[in-house]
Design a protein around this motif. Structure first.
Motif, short mmCIF file in Angstrom:
data_model
loop_
_atom_site.label_atom_id
_atom_site.label_comp_id
_atom_site.label_asym_id
_atom_site.label_seq_id
_atom_site.Cartn_x
_atom_site.Cartn_y
_atom_site.Cartn_z
N GLN A 81 0.83 -1.20 0.00
CA GLN A 81 0.00 0.00 0.00
C GLN A 81 0.87 1.25 0.00
O GLN A 81 0.54 2.24 -0.67
N LEU A 82 1.97 1.23 0.74
CA LEU A 82 2.88 2.38 0.74
C LEU A 82 3.48 2.62 -0.63
O LEU A 82 3.60 3.76 -1.08
N ILE A 83 3.86 1.55 -1.30
CA ILE A 83 4.45 1.67 -2.63
C ILE A 83 3.47 2.27 -3.62
O ILE A 83 3.82 3.12 -4.44
N SER A 84 2.22 1.86 -3.52
CA SER A 84 1.23 2.33 -4.49
C SER A 84 0.53 3.62 -4.05
O SER A 84 -0.34 4.12 -4.77
N ALA A 85 0.92 4.19 -2.93
CA ALA A 85 0.23 5.38 -2.40
C ALA A 85 0.74 6.69 -2.97
O ALA A 85 0.22 7.75 -2.64
N HIS A 86 1.71 6.66 -3.86
CA HIS A 86 2.33 7.90 -4.34
C HIS A 86 1.34 8.86 -4.99
O HIS A 86 1.54 10.07 -4.95
N ASP A 87 0.28 8.38 -5.59
CA ASP A 87 -0.68 9.27 -6.23
C ASP A 87 -2.01 9.34 -5.49
O ASP A 87 -3.02 9.76 -6.04
N SER A 88 -2.00 8.94 -4.20
CA SER A 88 -3.21 8.97 -3.39
C SER A 88 -3.45 10.37 -2.83
O SER A 88 -2.55 11.21 -2.79
N SER A 89 -4.66 10.57 -2.37
CA SER A 89 -4.99 11.86 -1.76
C SER A 89 -4.30 11.98 -0.41
O SER A 89 -3.88 10.98 0.19
N GLU A 90 -4.19 13.20 0.09
CA GLU A 90 -3.55 13.41 1.39
C GLU A 90 -4.30 12.68 2.49
O GLU A 90 -3.68 12.14 3.41
N GLU A 91 -5.62 12.63 2.38
CA GLU A 91 -6.43 11.95 3.39
C GLU A 91 -6.13 10.44 3.40
O GLU A 91 -5.98 9.83 4.46
N GLU A 92 -6.02 9.83 2.22
CA GLU A 92 -5.70 8.41 2.13
C GLU A 92 -4.30 8.12 2.67
O GLU A 92 -4.09 7.12 3.36
N ILE A 93 -3.36 8.99 2.36
CA ILE A 93 -1.99 8.81 2.85
C ILE A 93 -1.95 8.94 4.37
O ILE A 93 -1.26 8.18 5.05
N LEU A 94 -2.72 9.88 4.92
CA LEU A 94 -2.78 10.05 6.38
C LEU A 94 -3.35 8.80 7.05
O LEU A 94 -2.82 8.32 8.05
N LEU A 96 -3.28 5.76 5.89
CA LEU A 96 -2.27 4.71 5.76
C LEU A 96 -1.15 4.92 6.76
O LEU A 96 -0.67 3.98 7.40
N ARG A 97 -0.75 6.15 6.94
CA ARG A 97 0.32 6.46 7.90
C ARG A 97 -0.11 6.08 9.32
O ARG A 97 0.68 5.54 10.09
N ILE A 98 -1.35 6.33 9.66
CA ILE A 98 -1.87 5.96 10.98
C ILE A 98 -1.85 4.44 11.15
O ILE A 98 -1.45 3.93 12.20
#
Length: 119
Positions: A81-94, A96-98
């Motif tokens: 998920q981290l690898i494919s998150a480069h073009d995700s929205s900031e909300e989705e990245i947040l 995932l980070r949590i």
């Protein structure tokens, strides 16, 4: 090191490898390509279906794979998920980070030390 993901499949029959069936487990040939044993034993002439290099049926080797713990599976899921998150929205990245932070916080010091020794 060759890594076969638990969700990998045979490139001939396209079925997932079955870790409990000898015929459906991953086997490697001299060129390095991996297929299930059942499919490899049906290939004629004995040329790799991907690169066409000749192989000898007597030299087909079964790959021995360690099964992953649930924690390892979660780590792999998070890494993908981290690898494919480069073009995700900031909300989705947040979000995932949590999830990653929660997973890391749940790991014991012994697990972290054991992982670092393997590097």
């Amino acid at each position: 090191m060759l890594v076969v993901d638990p969700s990998s499949s045979c490139d001939i029959c396209l079925d997932p490898f079955d870790w409990d069936s000898t015929d459906r487990t991953p086997h490697i040939i001299d060129c390095g390509h991996v297929f299930c044993a059942e499919c490899l034993h049906q290939v004629f002439p004995t040329k790799c279906p991907l690169c066409r290099k000749l192989f000898f049926p007597s030299e087909i080797r079964k790959l021995h794979v360690e099964s992953c713990s649930d924690d390892d599976k979660e780590e792999v899921r998070l890494l993908k998920q981290l690898i494919s998150a480069h073009d995700s929205s900031e909300e989705e990245i947040l979000r995932l980070r949590i999830r990653v932070d929660t997973w890391l916080a749940a790991r014991t010091l012994d697990e972290v030390c054991a992982d670092s020794e393997m590097l």
